[in-house]
Write an enzyme that holds these catalytic residues in place. Structure first.
Site, PDB file in Angstrom:
ATOM      1  N   HIS A  14      -7.522   4.924  -1.081  1.00  0.00           N
ATOM      2  CA  HIS A  14      -6.669   3.737  -1.114  1.00  0.00           C
ATOM      3  C   HIS A  14      -7.453   2.451  -0.937  1.00  0.00           C
ATOM      4  O   HIS A  14      -6.948   1.379  -1.250  1.00  0.00           O
ATOM      5  CB  HIS A  14      -5.598   3.827  -0.041  1.00  0.00           C
ATOM      6  CG  HIS A  14      -4.244   4.212  -0.566  1.00  0.00           C
ATOM      7  ND1 HIS A  14      -3.967   4.426  -1.886  1.00  0.00           N
ATOM      8  CD2 HIS A  14      -3.079   4.420   0.092  1.00  0.00           C
ATOM      9  CE1 HIS A  14      -2.702   4.748  -2.029  1.00  0.00           C
ATOM     10  NE2 HIS A  14      -2.137   4.755  -0.845  1.00  0.00           N
ATOM     11  N   ASN A  64       0.589  -1.324   2.223  1.00  0.00           N
ATOM     12  CA  ASN A  64       1.977  -1.661   1.921  1.00  0.00           C
ATOM     13  C   ASN A  64       2.321  -3.115   2.218  1.00  0.00           C
ATOM     14  O   ASN A  64       3.391  -3.585   1.833  1.00  0.00           O
ATOM     15  CB  ASN A  64       2.931  -0.757   2.702  1.00  0.00           C
ATOM     16  CG  ASN A  64       2.822   0.686   2.275  1.00  0.00           C
ATOM     17  OD1 ASN A  64       2.074   1.031   1.372  1.00  0.00           O
ATOM     18  ND2 ASN A  64       3.559   1.539   2.938  1.00  0.00           N
ATOM     19  N   ASN A 110       2.385   1.352  -3.812  1.00  0.00           N
ATOM     20  CA  ASN A 110       3.010   0.507  -2.799  1.00  0.00           C
ATOM     21  C   ASN A 110       2.282  -0.814  -2.583  1.00  0.00           C
ATOM     22  O   ASN A 110       2.919  -1.820  -2.256  1.00  0.00           O
ATOM     23  CB  ASN A 110       3.147   1.262  -1.482  1.00  0.00           C
ATOM     24  CG  ASN A 110       4.194   2.350  -1.557  1.00  0.00           C
ATOM     25  OD1 ASN A 110       5.148   2.244  -2.323  1.00  0.00           O
ATOM     26  ND2 ASN A 110       4.014   3.395  -0.792  1.00  0.00           N
TER      27      ASN A 110
END
Length: 134
Positions: A14, A64, A110
């Site tokens: 990520h 997020n 996200n």
């Protein structure tokens, strides 16, 4: 150019967007120029390439919530959504492959969803960096 990721979690899939920004900063000889900008809760570096002024940005938030940092930076640095390129992981891309997509949906990502929501626009030109789905 914003590298999406989870601040403090280097080396994870990520956080590949942030790793790409670190490499870009080295190539543009501004790797020593990173500084914390508390106004937008991000690390920023200024660079020049091919006659363009670039703001490199790595949010200091979890994935997020990356959009909050990017929207704040857009306001502070007077940027339009069209000026912003997002670099992030994408399970649909092979490891090391890059795709450039202008606008569109978050496609389940996200971090991108957070950017679209915070900027109130899906017009930005996100760059999708491929990762290994491990």
């Amino acid at each position: 150019v914003a590298g999406l990721g989870n601040h403090g979690l280097r080396g994870t899939r990520h956080s590949v967007g942030m790793a790409v920004l670190d490499r870009l900063a080295r190539q543009l000889a501004v790797a020593e120029g990173w500084r914390a900008d508390r106004r937008c809760c991000a690390d920023v570096a200024l660079a020049a390439a091919r006659g363009l002024e670039l703001l490199l940005l790595k949010p200091r938030r979890l994935m997020n919530l990356n959009g909050l940092s990017i929207a704040s930076a857009a306001e502070i640095y007077n940027l339009c959504p069209e000026d912003i390129y997002l670099v992030h992981d994408d399970l649909d891309k092979a490891l090391g492959k890059v795709a450039i997509k202008l606008g569109g949906s978050a496609r389940g990502h996200n971090g991108v969803r957070s950017c679209i929501s915070a900027l109130h626009s899906n017009v930005s030109g996100p760059s999708r960096k491929g990762i290994n789905p491990a």
